[in-house]
Design a protein around this motif. Structure first.
Motif, PDB file in Angstrom:
ATOM      1  N   LEU A   1       1.014   5.992  -8.487  1.00  0.00           N
ATOM      2  CA  LEU A   1       1.470   5.972  -7.104  1.00  0.00           C
ATOM      3  C   LEU A   1       2.373   7.444  -7.063  1.00  0.00           C
ATOM      4  CD1 LEU A   1       2.372   2.548  -6.127  1.00  0.00           C
ATOM      5  CD2 LEU A   1       0.403   3.997  -5.147  1.00  0.00           C
ATOM      6  N   SER A   2       3.105   7.816  -8.038  1.00  0.00           N
ATOM      7  CA  SER A   2       3.874   9.033  -8.084  1.00  0.00           C
ATOM      8  C   SER A   2       3.153  10.023  -7.746  1.00  0.00           C
ATOM      9  CB  SER A   2       4.826   9.046  -9.521  1.00  0.00           C
ATOM     10  OG  SER A   2       5.707   8.029  -9.130  1.00  0.00           O
TER      11      SER A   2
ATOM     12  N   TYR B   1      -0.287  10.188  -6.658  1.00  0.00           N
ATOM     13  CA  TYR B   1      -1.038   9.997  -5.325  1.00  0.00           C
ATOM     14  C   TYR B   1      -0.465   9.139  -4.490  1.00  0.00           C
ATOM     15  CZ  TYR B   1      -4.212  11.978  -8.727  1.00  0.00           C
ATOM     16  OH  TYR B   1      -4.620  12.491  -9.754  1.00  0.00           O
ATOM     17  N   PRO B   2       0.792   9.350  -3.694  1.00  0.00           N
ATOM     18  CA  PRO B   2       1.425   8.521  -2.734  1.00  0.00           C
ATOM     19  C   PRO B   2       0.513   7.818  -1.632  1.00  0.00           C
ATOM     20  CG  PRO B   2       2.396  10.539  -2.980  1.00  0.00           C
ATOM     21  CD  PRO B   2       1.369  10.965  -3.669  1.00  0.00           C
ATOM     22  N   VAL B   3      -0.827   8.531  -1.386  1.00  0.00           N
ATOM     23  CA  VAL B   3      -1.815   8.326  -0.227  1.00  0.00           C
ATOM     24  C   VAL B   3      -2.274   7.093  -0.766  1.00  0.00           C
ATOM     25  CG1 VAL B   3      -3.631   9.233  -1.440  1.00  0.00           C
ATOM     26  CG2 VAL B   3      -3.481   8.940   1.107  1.00  0.00           C
ATOM     27  N   CYS B   4      -2.240   6.454  -2.214  1.00  0.00           N
ATOM     28  CA  CYS B   4      -2.796   5.163  -2.744  1.00  0.00           C
ATOM     29  C   CYS B   4      -2.090   4.164  -2.379  1.00  0.00           C
ATOM     30  CB  CYS B   4      -3.132   5.509  -4.089  1.00  0.00           C
ATOM     31  SG  CYS B   4      -4.264   6.872  -4.367  1.00  0.00           S
ATOM     32  N   SER B   5      -0.638   4.101  -1.712  1.00  0.00           N
ATOM     33  CA  SER B   5       0.191   3.015  -1.560  1.00  0.00           C
ATOM     34  C   SER B   5      -0.552   2.201  -0.538  1.00  0.00           C
ATOM     35  CB  SER B   5       1.458   3.552  -0.982  1.00  0.00           C
ATOM     36  OG  SER B   5       2.211   2.487  -0.464  1.00  0.00           O
ATOM     37  N   THR B   6      -0.268   0.871  -0.646  1.00  0.00           N
ATOM     38  CA  THR B   6      -0.839  -0.324   0.097  1.00  0.00           C
ATOM     39  C   THR B   6       0.195  -0.609   1.381  1.00  0.00           C
ATOM     40  OG1 THR B   6      -0.189  -1.997  -1.313  1.00  0.00           O
ATOM     41  CG2 THR B   6      -2.449  -1.358  -1.738  1.00  0.00           C
ATOM     42  N   ASN B   7       1.443   0.129   1.118  1.00  0.00           N
ATOM     43  CA  ASN B   7       2.191   0.025   2.363  1.00  0.00           C
ATOM     44  C   ASN B   7       2.648  -1.524   2.530  1.00  0.00           C
ATOM     45  OD1 ASN B   7       2.436   2.698   3.028  1.00  0.00           O
ATOM     46  ND2 ASN B   7       0.251   2.212   4.074  1.00  0.00           N
TER      47      ASN B   7
ATOM     48  N   HIS C   1      -4.023   0.185  -6.760  1.00  0.00           N
ATOM     49  CA  HIS C   1      -4.423   1.761  -6.342  1.00  0.00           C
ATOM     50  C   HIS C   1      -5.233   2.008  -7.349  1.00  0.00           C
ATOM     51  CE1 HIS C   1      -0.666   1.370  -8.678  1.00  0.00           C
ATOM     52  NE2 HIS C   1      -1.132   2.305  -9.569  1.00  0.00           N
ATOM     53  N   LEU C   2      -6.192   1.184  -8.064  1.00  0.00           N
ATOM     54  CA  LEU C   2      -6.997   1.738  -9.046  1.00  0.00           C
ATOM     55  C   LEU C   2      -8.106   2.559  -8.327  1.00  0.00           C
ATOM     56  CD1 LEU C   2      -7.918   1.139 -11.922  1.00  0.00           C
ATOM     57  CD2 LEU C   2      -9.294  -0.470 -11.275  1.00  0.00           C
ATOM     58  N   HIS C   3      -8.663   2.052  -7.231  1.00  0.00           N
ATOM     59  CA  HIS C   3      -9.697   2.928  -7.008  1.00  0.00           C
ATOM     60  C   HIS C   3      -9.463   4.172  -6.271  1.00  0.00           C
ATOM     61  CE1 HIS C   3     -11.665  -1.121  -6.933  1.00  0.00           C
ATOM     62  NE2 HIS C   3     -12.885  -0.452  -6.819  1.00  0.00           N
ATOM     63  N   CYS C   4      -8.207   4.086  -5.672  1.00  0.00           N
ATOM     64  CA  CYS C   4      -7.796   5.403  -4.838  1.00  0.00           C
ATOM     65  C   CYS C   4      -7.468   6.245  -5.925  1.00  0.00           C
ATOM     66  CB  CYS C   4      -6.537   4.920  -3.864  1.00  0.00           C
ATOM     67  SG  CYS C   4      -5.876   6.360  -3.109  1.00  0.00           S
TER      68      CYS C   4
END
Length: 416
Positions: A272-273, A275-281, A291-294
């Motif tokens: 997540l650090s 690739y922040p875009v992978c956060s589920t929010n 965030h495995l797939h992302c």
């Protein structure tokens, strides 16, 4: 008296020359050595038949690679190639490997189904996702309720066990006992009426090609691929034989290793650090699988090594990579092609050494046209055996199990 015939050498020479000219012109259309052994597919050579023949071209944009492939090959040519090959032995083998199970098989007649409504109660701890709970309308008008709660299924026709052993005895009038084991060492307990496993010989077969494992996951897929690190690898169950294979191979190719095993990104929770875009929010603490797939979608390749090399044991390690828009480098089941789309993975068993495998991967990473062809199955609708794997996944288990329970008569089935 016989008179010797005079041989007209000039006429013979002229005739021979004429025949030679006709042969060279192709008039007689005689097959050559090279064409007589060619397969129909060779008439439709595509990018993967010529990996490395194009000028080296490092790329990061997946969409640009797709556009290059469309110009060089395109879906019509790819479809023509597979149409020319025909079903072949591989498809025949796939139908034997992915049947849905020896008990279910999907070939039962509607008149063989004895119960029009079936309830399945999932007992005890299980990794089966809650998302499967619900009401299903199945074949032949059979309705099915699948739940982990007695509030939904208070008089079940079948009890499903995974983490616990079924009761040793069952009397007529009690629910059928169902046992599920999708591990490589799958083994019936001997106390079940129906056994669910990953092999076609099991009563009900379940593949890992479904979407039901986690619903909270980030499925964002990046259209940009890294060039500095080509391979994604993540493992937190450190098995010595698998770690050694991964270490030997990854030492030859730039990579990022997440998880607890062979980590080289500064810790197991760094995705997540990076690739922040992978956060589920959501507000909860993120898990690595969220965030495995992302995360893996940012890499051109994903290393997928099964825990063990066993027939038909093709797990989420491979299917996650396909879903994430990456190319799996696969070590595992010898019949893996019975479960997946054509030209969708790099099958490590087809290389004589890790050095040759790594050289191929590095060449492919700089050949956008050939790399894009590994994604063509998805873009061109050439699913091959993957369609059948999806049909027999965990997603369809509720209906298929309910149909088999109905066929056996549910509670009214004779005791074993």
């Amino acid at each position: 008296m016989l008179v010797p015939t005079r041989i007209n050498y000039l006429a013979l020479m002229l005739a021979s020359a004429s025949i030679l000219l006709l042969l060279l012109s192709g008039y007689f259309n005689l097959p050559s050595i090279s064409t007589s052994s060619s397969t129909p597919a060779s008439l439709f050579a595509t990018a993967l038949d010529t990996v490395g023949s194009r000028e080296r071209s490092p790329f990061t944009s997946l969409l640009s690679a797709f556009a290059d492939w469309d110009d060089a090959v395109g879906c019509p040519r790819l479809r023509a190639k597979f149409d020319a090959v025909g079903p072949g032995a591989n498809t025949t083998a796939a139908f034997a490997s992915v049947t849905g199970g020896a008990g279910w098989s999907g070939s039962g007649r509607c008149e063989d189904l004895r119960a029009r409504h079936v309830g399945v109660l999932v007992k005890g701890w299980t990794w089966i996702p809650d998302a499967l709970d619900g009401v299903y309308t199945c074949r032949c008008g059979v309705s099915c309720i699948w739940s982990k709660s007695t509030a939904a299924v208070d008089r079940p026709d079948a009890l499903l066990f995974e983490g616990a052993t079924p009761p040793q005895q069952r009397l007529k009038g009690l629910p059928l006992r169902v046992y599920l084991d999708l591990e490589a060492t799958r083994k019936p307990t001997g106390f079940e009426d129906i056994f669910i496993g990953y092999h076609a010989n099991d009563d009900v077969q379940v593949t890992y090609a479904g979407k039901s494992f986690h619903t909270s996951r980030s499925y964002h897929i990046s259209t940009e691929k890294r060039n500095d690190a080509l391979i994604y690898w993540s493992s937190s169950r450190c098995l010595p034989h698998r770690d050694k294979l991964a270490k030997d191979f990854l030492s030859l190719v730039p990579h990022h290793s997440f998880g607890k095993c062979l980590n080289n990104v500064g810790g197991p929770d760094m995705a997540l650090s990076m690739y922040p875009v992978c956060s589920t929010n959501d507000n909860g603490k993120p898990h690595w699988w969220d965030h495995l797939h992302c995360a893996m979608s940012h890499y051109k390749f994903v290393l997928a090594i099964e825990n063990t090399k066993t027939e038909s044991y093709v797990t989420e390690k491979l299917f996650y990579a396909l879903e994430a828009g990456s190319v799996p480098i696969y070590f595992g089941a010898p019949n893996v092609w019975d479960f997946i789309p054509p030209n969708s993975i790099i099958d490590a068993s087809r290389f004589s050494s890790l050095d040759k495998l790594s050289a191929y991967v590095k060449t492919l990473a700089n050949d956008p046209v050939a790399y894009a062809e590994y994604h063509a199955w998805r873009r061109c609708g050439v699913l091959g055996n993957f369609g059948r794997s999806r049909e027999m996944s965990l997603d369809t288990l509720p209906c298929r199990l309910c149909e088999l329970v109905s066929k056996k008569g549910g509670r009214s089935a004779d005791a074993l």
